[in-house]
Each structure stands twice: as C-alpha cells, then as structure tokens.
Scaffold this motif. Structure first.
Motif, mmCIF file in Angstrom:
data_model
loop_
_atom_site.group_PDB
_atom_site.id
_atom_site.type_symbol
_atom_site.label_atom_id
_atom_site.label_comp_id
_atom_site.label_asym_id
_atom_site.label_seq_id
_atom_site.Cartn_x
_atom_site.Cartn_y
_atom_site.Cartn_z
ATOM 1 N N PHE A 128 -1.821 -5.619 2.213
ATOM 2 C CA PHE A 128 -1.698 -6.406 3.688
ATOM 3 C C PHE A 128 -0.341 -6.395 4.234
ATOM 4 O O PHE A 128 0.060 -6.875 5.464
ATOM 5 C CB PHE A 128 -2.621 -7.511 4.017
ATOM 6 C CG PHE A 128 -4.063 -6.832 3.838
ATOM 7 C CD1 PHE A 128 -4.954 -6.321 4.471
ATOM 8 C CD2 PHE A 128 -4.745 -7.796 2.572
ATOM 9 C CE1 PHE A 128 -5.966 -5.932 4.089
ATOM 10 C CE2 PHE A 128 -6.031 -7.252 2.287
ATOM 11 C CZ PHE A 128 -6.618 -6.488 3.132
ATOM 12 N N THR A 129 0.684 -6.689 3.323
ATOM 13 C CA THR A 129 2.077 -6.737 3.726
ATOM 14 C C THR A 129 2.739 -5.740 3.811
ATOM 15 O O THR A 129 3.598 -5.125 4.599
ATOM 16 C CB THR A 129 2.796 -7.889 2.763
ATOM 17 O OG1 THR A 129 1.643 -8.990 2.943
ATOM 18 C CG2 THR A 129 4.137 -8.376 3.601
ATOM 19 N N TYR A 130 2.733 -4.994 2.245
ATOM 20 C CA TYR A 130 3.399 -3.678 2.312
ATOM 21 C C TYR A 130 2.752 -2.292 2.717
ATOM 22 O O TYR A 130 3.557 -1.327 2.638
ATOM 23 C CB TYR A 130 3.884 -3.376 0.779
ATOM 24 C CG TYR A 130 4.409 -4.671 0.135
ATOM 25 C CD1 TYR A 130 5.034 -5.808 0.668
ATOM 26 C CD2 TYR A 130 4.444 -4.697 -1.390
ATOM 27 C CE1 TYR A 130 5.346 -6.923 -0.136
ATOM 28 C CE2 TYR A 130 4.800 -5.777 -2.244
ATOM 29 C CZ TYR A 130 5.219 -6.830 -1.515
ATOM 30 O OH TYR A 130 5.892 -7.799 -2.459
ATOM 31 N N MET A 131 1.481 -2.520 3.415
ATOM 32 C CA MET A 131 0.770 -1.498 3.971
ATOM 33 C C MET A 131 0.703 -0.421 2.758
ATOM 34 O O MET A 131 0.397 1.027 3.159
ATOM 35 C CB MET A 131 1.533 -0.835 5.078
ATOM 36 C CG MET A 131 1.805 -1.819 5.964
ATOM 37 S SD MET A 131 1.245 -1.688 7.744
ATOM 38 C CE MET A 131 0.643 0.067 7.660
ATOM 39 N N ARG A 132 0.391 -1.063 1.818
ATOM 40 C CA ARG A 132 0.100 0.126 0.521
ATOM 41 C C ARG A 132 -1.536 -0.172 0.240
ATOM 42 O O ARG A 132 -1.694 -0.734 -0.941
ATOM 43 C CB ARG A 132 0.851 -0.035 -0.728
ATOM 44 C CG ARG A 132 2.185 0.309 -0.425
ATOM 45 C CD ARG A 132 3.263 0.174 -1.624
ATOM 46 N NE ARG A 132 4.481 0.317 -1.406
ATOM 47 C CZ ARG A 132 5.447 -0.451 -2.111
ATOM 48 N NH1 ARG A 132 5.111 -1.363 -2.974
ATOM 49 N NH2 ARG A 132 6.723 -0.295 -1.960
ATOM 50 N N TYR A 133 -2.408 0.252 0.965
ATOM 51 C CA TYR A 133 -3.675 0.067 0.890
ATOM 52 C C TYR A 133 -4.371 0.539 -0.472
ATOM 53 O O TYR A 133 -5.029 -0.226 -1.349
ATOM 54 C CB TYR A 133 -4.521 0.536 1.859
ATOM 55 C CG TYR A 133 -5.683 -0.482 2.507
ATOM 56 C CD1 TYR A 133 -5.637 -1.572 3.113
ATOM 57 C CD2 TYR A 133 -6.948 0.022 1.968
ATOM 58 C CE1 TYR A 133 -6.499 -2.261 3.354
ATOM 59 C CE2 TYR A 133 -8.109 -0.837 2.281
ATOM 60 C CZ TYR A 133 -7.775 -2.048 2.926
ATOM 61 O OH TYR A 133 -8.869 -2.783 3.409
ATOM 62 N N ASN A 138 -3.002 3.708 4.947
ATOM 63 C CA ASN A 138 -3.913 2.914 5.623
ATOM 64 C C ASN A 138 -4.937 3.494 6.068
ATOM 65 O O ASN A 138 -4.783 4.406 6.771
ATOM 66 C CB ASN A 138 -2.776 1.918 6.446
ATOM 67 C CG ASN A 138 -3.454 0.662 6.891
ATOM 68 O OD1 ASN A 138 -4.791 0.704 7.467
ATOM 69 N ND2 ASN A 138 -2.753 -0.387 6.930
ATOM 70 N N PRO A 139 -5.905 2.928 6.173
ATOM 71 C CA PRO A 139 -7.277 3.514 6.532
ATOM 72 C C PRO A 139 -7.357 3.519 8.197
ATOM 73 O O PRO A 139 -7.481 4.442 8.700
ATOM 74 C CB PRO A 139 -8.564 2.523 5.965
ATOM 75 C CG PRO A 139 -7.928 1.811 4.928
ATOM 76 C CD PRO A 139 -6.381 1.757 5.152
ATOM 77 N N GLY A 140 -6.497 2.540 8.799
ATOM 78 C CA GLY A 140 -6.745 2.777 9.909
ATOM 79 C C GLY A 140 -5.705 3.787 10.801
ATOM 80 O O GLY A 140 -5.934 4.347 11.697
ATOM 81 N N LEU A 141 -4.562 4.127 9.877
ATOM 82 C CA LEU A 141 -3.532 5.103 10.376
ATOM 83 C C LEU A 141 -3.711 6.521 9.599
ATOM 84 O O LEU A 141 -3.168 7.463 10.005
ATOM 85 C CB LEU A 141 -2.269 4.452 10.225
ATOM 86 C CG LEU A 141 -1.934 3.134 10.650
ATOM 87 C CD1 LEU A 141 -0.816 2.488 10.398
ATOM 88 C CD2 LEU A 141 -1.755 3.369 12.253
ATOM 89 N N GLY A 142 -4.417 6.593 8.545
ATOM 90 C CA GLY A 142 -4.512 7.698 7.775
ATOM 91 C C GLY A 142 -4.312 7.624 6.398
ATOM 92 O O GLY A 142 -3.426 6.913 6.051
ATOM 93 N N LEU A 143 -4.964 8.159 5.616
ATOM 94 C CA LEU A 143 -4.687 8.113 4.163
ATOM 95 C C LEU A 143 -4.405 9.712 3.493
ATOM 96 O O LEU A 143 -5.246 10.701 4.089
ATOM 97 C CB LEU A 143 -6.071 7.815 3.509
ATOM 98 C CG LEU A 143 -6.602 6.244 3.497
ATOM 99 C CD1 LEU A 143 -8.261 6.268 3.509
ATOM 100 C CD2 LEU A 143 -5.567 5.233 2.905
ATOM 101 N N THR A 144 -3.624 9.655 2.543
ATOM 102 C CA THR A 144 -3.302 11.046 1.634
ATOM 103 C C THR A 144 -3.930 10.773 0.291
ATOM 104 O O THR A 144 -3.480 9.721 -0.254
ATOM 105 C CB THR A 144 -1.856 11.108 1.712
ATOM 106 O OG1 THR A 144 -1.460 10.597 3.093
ATOM 107 C CG2 THR A 144 -1.413 12.639 1.465
ATOM 108 N N TYR A 177 -2.938 -8.643 -2.782
ATOM 109 C CA TYR A 177 -3.164 -8.927 -1.289
ATOM 110 C C TYR A 177 -1.968 -8.292 -0.564
ATOM 111 O O TYR A 177 -1.772 -7.738 0.441
ATOM 112 C CB TYR A 177 -3.248 -10.471 -1.328
ATOM 113 C CG TYR A 177 -3.168 -10.773 0.270
ATOM 114 C CD1 TYR A 177 -4.469 -10.690 1.049
ATOM 115 C CD2 TYR A 177 -2.074 -11.349 0.964
ATOM 116 C CE1 TYR A 177 -4.663 -11.097 2.414
ATOM 117 C CE2 TYR A 177 -2.271 -11.828 2.370
ATOM 118 C CZ TYR A 177 -3.610 -11.564 2.915
ATOM 119 O OH TYR A 177 -3.565 -12.027 4.222
ATOM 120 N N ASP A 178 -0.649 -8.858 -0.955
ATOM 121 C CA ASP A 178 0.549 -8.280 -0.527
ATOM 122 C C ASP A 178 0.860 -6.697 -0.139
ATOM 123 O O ASP A 178 1.252 -6.409 0.707
ATOM 124 C CB ASP A 178 1.814 -8.817 -1.182
ATOM 125 C CG ASP A 178 2.120 -10.319 -0.818
ATOM 126 O OD1 ASP A 178 1.682 -10.570 0.181
ATOM 127 O OD2 ASP A 178 2.858 -10.811 -1.540
#
Lengths: 435, 296
Positions: free
Chosen positions: B261-266, B42-48, B257-258
């Motif tokens: 924003f729901t599963y946090m797999r941006y 997630n961009p706010g928490l860190g991306l790999t 969308y899910d």
C-alpha cells in the motif's frame, strides 16, 4: 414436528444470510437521479481546507437541491495508503486528498490517469485563472508528466521559527544569515542551558528536511532532482551530500536537538518552542494554526521566522524558500461528470477568499477581498511575497520505497548507528535499485 | 438433538451461513493473495504476470531480510515470555496462593492488560519511557535515585527500543496464557497431587511428571496461539515506535503492508503475505505432529 423445526431454522438462517448480504451490496442506496459526491480529505471537517470545501458545497447545495455530499476524514499519515486501497478495488471517491508528488502513482496500465487533468478542465470551465500561476507551475513540476492533476491544498513555506525571548535570554541579538552563524547560535543557546533546536525525529521527515536545507543551500534548489536522475553525474555519495548528512549528524552529536529527538513528534517539538522549552524549530507555515491560537501559543507575538541560513549564496540566495502546494486534492475521472464540473466551477473562484477570511491563510488561490490578517498570517504572507524561487523537500522526487525508507535511515543517523557516508550510500543504492 | 445433528440437511443449514462468511472473508482473500503474488502492479491500475519473481526477489531484499530477522527475534523472546511467564504465574496462583479471594484478585490483575487496547498500552509505555519534553516514570525514578547515567531516550535507541517493545507485548499477553493454563491446572484430579505428596515427590517432580503431561494439549494450544500471533505482529510496534528507530522494530507484516500500500507493489506484498501464511501454517503443522508424537 422436528422436520418443521428444521424448516424454520433453515428459513431463519437463509433470512439472516440474505440480510448480511444486503448490507454488503448496499441495498437501500438513494435514488441515482441526484448527484452525490464523496469527499475523502485529510483534515477534520471543521478544519483547514475540509471546512472551506464543505462550507462551499453546502452553499452550492442551496442553489442546486439535487446535489449532496458525503465527507470522510482520514489522517494525513494514512491518506495515501487509504487511496491506494480504494484504487486497488477500483472505487476511488469523487474527491480525495493525496500526496502532491505522488499523483503519477494514480496512472493506469495504459498510462491514462485515474484522475482528472485539472489544467485543461479548469481552463474549459473558465476558472483556471483563480489559481496562483506560481502554484500551477509547482503542481506541474511536482508531477512526473508535468501536468496539473490536482487542486492545491495550500501554499506552504518552510524555514526556522524561533522564540525571541529565549534568543534574548542567551544574548543573541540577530537571526543567523549563514549556516556557520546558525551553529554559533546553537552553541550559545546550549551554553545558556537552552535546547537550541526542537526536532520531531519520531515523524522522520523533520530530520530529512534539515539535511535538505543544507543541500539546497550548498548546491542549489535542483540538487536533489539532479542526484535522483543522475544529471551531470551528480550522486548522493558526492562530498557535499555526505557533508550535509554530517552537519546534521554532528548537530545531533553536539546535543543541539536535545535528548531523545527520535522519540518526539513534530507536534511536540512545535509545542516545545511555543512553551519556551526549545529556541528554534525547522517547520512550515502549517504552524500558523497554532501560532494564531492563543490557547496553543503562550508566547504571544514572541515567535519569529527566518529563512534557511546560507551556505553558498551564489547558487542559493536567501530569496529561495522551500515551498510546496501542501497535500493536494484530486478528482476521480471515473466519477467526474457534468454535475461535478458545475460544482467545481462554483467553488474554485471562492476558495481563496474563504481561506483568507476563515483561516487567514493564503492557499495558492486568488484573493480578491481585503482581509485584515492576524499577526502571524501577515508575517508568513510577507515571506511568501519575498520568495523569488523555490525548492521542494528532500523526498519529493524519490521513488515510493526510498521515500519511506530514508526516514528510517535518518533516525539511525541521528542515533549515530549509521554514518553520514552510509546514509547517503544507502539512498544512492535504493535510488539505483528502483530507477 | 443427536437426530437433528445427524441429519445432513440440518447440518448444512447450520453451517452454511458461517461457511459463506468464512469463504468470503478468509478463504477467498487468501486465494486472491496467492493469485496476486504472481503479478506486478496494482489491481486498480493493471497487473502484469511475472511468474515466481516476487518469491525469488524477497531473498535478495535487505528490507525483507532485516524485518524477517527482527520478527524471528521478537517471536522467540515474546513466545518464551508468554509461555514461561504464563505457566509460572499459573503455577504460582495454583500452588502457592491459598486464599480464594487473593487468588481471584491476582487473576484479575494479570488478565487486565489483555483487555486493554493496544494503542492505549503503547501510549502508556511511551509516556513511561519518555525523556523529552518531560521525564517519564522510568527516567524520573532513575533521576531521583541518582542513577543519571540511566536517564536516556529508551524508545529512541535501537538497542533498547526492541526490548521495551518485547516487554510490553509479554506484559500485555501473559495474562491470557495464565488464564488458559490455570484453567487446565484446575482440571487435574486433586488425588494425583495427594498421592504424589504422600509418595514424597518434590514440586519439580510434580510439575514435570503430573502437571506438564496432564496439560500438554492446553500447552500446545498456548504455544500455537503465541507463535502464530507473534509471527503476525503489526499493531503493537506501529503504535509504540512506528517500526523505529531506524528499522529496530520493523516487522514482516509492516514490510508486507508497506510494499502493498505504500510502494504500490501489490504483488510483492502479496508474496510476503503468502510467505507469512506458509510460515504460520508450518508452525501449526509441526506442533500438531509433535502433539501426535507425544500421544503415540
């Protein structure tokens, strides 16, 4: 002349452009010397914890004029997504509502939380003792890292609410103690032409709550956790889990949930019981707001409550209730400073009394004032006091995908387009894929 | 005016604000989505960085495949409904209704659902097909005429919910296509029809040899609008059934969308968005090729 026109048009376009840009970069924000916090909560401003927090903040502003706040309401169903979007742009609000079992999703790549560890912070501020130790342990248990990262949004207790008048009409004298008795009562009600249970299948969670009720009464309060983690080789495909799904599947097939349970929301299902259109509903203490409101509850004091009937009392006695701290309230660590700390120290000791006075609800905060409770608030408060142990809800420890998707499968189970075996197998597969 | 528009500086000044808005809100977000689709997290928490994993993964994801099949089925049904319905209604209004007053009234009626908010339409349909706690209009009619076997939870069953959703979206969109096609029909020179009638051409001959070739470009615009619009469908299903019951009305956009924003797999959500974008672009590209092929 034409060149002048072009110049004027050019100037005009540039001015419009600058104006639009200024709107986006927020020119004209207030002075930075004052502290302004943003609250993003999932209850309208005049309801539930939103009213309590905003009222207390306004009280605080009277003694600290430099403090101010902005309130934003987001419906409960959208709050997690909304926070995720804000998190993605690194702009979490100061204070926000969030799912109590999802706080670990607010962890950064370096394993640090984007929210404040409230156990240590409240201890430092000397106000931790204002929160019920039972709720603190719940909050810690709900967090994968066993830390307390949020304030409770309430203390919900779940079970069956029933309409006494309809029970009497069907000749039912007492509430069921075992699951078999519950099924007998359903049959009696059906024969009397009364819909036994109202179920808001459109919202999905009421279906999985019922499945969970049978599971924890058969295998104990930690059954779901064991199956998710694979402790002692427990799997969702084990016979008892499949039986739990089968029990609900059969209840749907027998018509105990009426017609089209998948098309009604939990709110409509609640109204059906209060309006004598169905005899029972599995629901939580959040129903109090309707029960205590005569305009929404035409049944007066004719609604009763009983704990989830027993299946195996040795592993799950009647004093174990499904309970949870509701939607919780977290604080962004980036925005947290000494001014917010002062505000927190002011409001935490006052939340319990205020919730009792205004809403007649015990919210998991210490209450020091004697308050005369409305009939239903007392009924629920007495049940809370009876609780010797607790379990959470079906999806508590599920990963985010299984959490969302199992509700869709539950609807298919209700429709009979998915068998109980397939339902549990799908969950097991999803858990393993996301482990 | 010609001189002003011929001046490159003037053109730049006129286009600049709109271009900036387009770049900010359309072009850069698309580029950003493409960028994120190669990452996990997630961009706010860190991306790999994860390479093309998000793109390969979707072909083994049952949720994605199921929603893709639902979306494609929906696109075919609703697209046909929009175009055939819109074309037929436009022809009906143009050829068969002689009175201008009635024509105007009917055009307004067909266009009315287009301006209604989706949520309101979904609420109307929910109430129409309701069974609990009270019968909606449809079940009440079946009940009153003695067809009790047809009294059922229409939106609660996988088999019927999908078709009601399609019907609702056809009803909601058909007026738009009727208006566009009718507008094109009006532009056809009347002499052509007069000559055809004198030559003894039937209505079907007139339609196939005069109407369709003449309004081909407008029809292609309608086809593009309908295909791209239906491919991105999200809110109508969300408002009517929330993707249910089960996964019967769950679309690709909902899964996108899910995931984001729901599963946090941006990243994975972005990959699905990029896939959807490519699909829409391909539709536009193929239709343009078909149009130029017909022109040649």
């Amino acid at each position: 002349m034409k060149r002048n026109t072009i110049k004027r048009l050019g100037m005009f376009s540039v001015l419009i452009f600058l104006f639009v840009i200024s709107l986006f970069i927020g020119l004209g924000e207030g002075s930075s010397r004052t502290k302004k916090i943003t609250m993003l909560l999932c209850w309208p401003k005049d309801q539930n914890l939103s009213k309590i927090l905003t009222d207390l903040t306004e009280e605080y502003i009277k003694i600290n004029k430099n403090f101010s706040y902005e309130f934003e309401y987001v419906p409960q169903s959208d709050v997690v997504q909304k926070v995720q979007v804000l998190l993605a742009s690194d702009s979490l609000p100061d204070i926000f509502a969030y799912g109590s079992s999802r706080l670990h999703t607010l962890k950064k790549e370096n394993s640090e939380y984007a929210i404040v560890n409230l156990e240590s912070e409240l201890k430092k501020l000397g106000v931790l003792h204002w929160i019920d130790p039972k709720v603190i342990s719940m909050l810690k248990e709900l967090n994968v890292d066993k830390g307390m990262y949020a304030l409770p949004g309430g203390l919900n207790i779940e079970g069956f609410f029933y309409n006494k008048e309809l029970f009497e009409r069907a000749g039912i004298k007492k509430t069921p103690k075992t699951w078999d008795e519950l099924l007998e009562i359903c049959e009696k009600l059906k024969k009397a032409g009364i819909q036994p249970i109202a179920l808001g299948g459109k919202d999905r969670w009421p279906i999985t709550r019922l499945i969970h009720a049978y599971i924890y009464r058969s295998l104990g309060p930690d059954a779901m956790y064991k199956a998710i983690k694979g402790i002692d080789g427990v799997k969702f495909t084990d016979p008892v889990f499949v039986k739990a799904a089968k029990v609900i599947y059969d209840m749907a097939k027998n018509g105990y949930f009426g017609e089209g349970a998948n098309t009604i929301s939990n709110g409509t299902a609640e109204d059906m019981v209060l309006n004598k259109k169905a005899a029972m509903i599995y629901d939580g203490s959040w129903l109090l707001s309707k029960l205590n409101n005569p305009s929404q509850n035409p049944s007066g004091e004719n609604i009763g409550f009983f704990s989830v009937p027993l299946v195996d009392p040795k592993v799950s006695p009647i004093t174990i209730y499904p309970m949870n701290p509701g939607v919780v309230v977290a604080l962004s660590s980036k925005k947290y400073d000494s001014e917010t700390a002062k505000w927190l120290r002011y409001i935490v000791p006052k939340i319990g009394n205020k919730m009792m006075e205004v809403w007649g609800v015990y919210a998991g905060y210490r209450v020091t004032k004697e308050v005369e409770l409305p009939y239903y608030s007392k009924l629920i408060y007495d049940e809370v006091k009876k609780a010797k142990g607790y379990t959470f809800w079906f999806e508590t420890f599920f990963d985010l995908q299984t959490n969302a998707i199992c509700g869709q499968w539950a609807q298919s189970l209700m429709n009979g387009t998915m068998t109980p075996e397939e339902f549990m197998l799908n969950i097991q597969k999803s858990i393993e894929a996301n482990r | 005016m010609k001189k002003v528009l011929g001046d490159k500086r003037a053109l730049f000044i006129f286009v600049f604000p709109a271009l900036i808005v387009f770049l900010m809100f359309v072009f850069f977000p698309v580029l950003r989505s493409v960028y994120y689709s190669f990452f996990k997290g997630n961009p706010g928490l860190g991306l790999t960085y994860c390479g093309i994993e998000n793109y390969t993964r979707m072909w083994f994801d049952p949720e994605f495949l199921k929603s893709l099949s639902v979306t494609l089925k929906y696109v075919i049904v609703v697209f046909l409904g929009h175009i055939i319905g819109g074309f037929s209604l436009a022809l009906f209004l143009f050829f068969l209704i002689k009175s201008k007053k009635i024509k105007d009234i009917l055009r307004t009626i067909t266009f009315l659902p287009v301006v209604l908010p989706i949520v309101a339409v979904a609420q109307i349909f929910s109430m129409m097909f309701e069974i609990t706690p009270n019968y909606g209009l449809v079940n009440a009619i079946f009940n009153s005429i003695g067809l009790k076997s047809l009294v059922q939870p229409w939106l609660g069953k996988e088999s019927s919910a999908f078709w009601i959703w399609c019907f609702m979206d056809i009803w909601r969109g058909v007026g738009f296509y009727t208006a566009i096609i009718y507008g094109a029909l009006v532009e056809i020179p009347v002499e052509l029809f007069e000559c055809a009638v004198i030559d003894g051409a039937s209505l079907s001959k007139i339609i196939s040899n005069i109407v369709i070739p003449y309004i081909r470009s407008v029809l292609l615009v309608c086809i593009t609008f309908s295909l791209v619009g239906t491919m991105r469908v999200f809110e109508s299903s969300l408002a009517l059934t929330n993707g249910g019951p089960g996964t019967a009305t769950r679309t690709l956009s909902m899964v996108m969308y899910d995931n984001a924003f729901t599963y946090m797999r941006y990243g994975y959500g972005s990959a699905i968005a990029v896939f959807l974008f490519i699909l829409c672009y391909l539709i536009g590209f193929i239709l343009r090729r078909i149009d130029s092929w017909f022109r040649d």
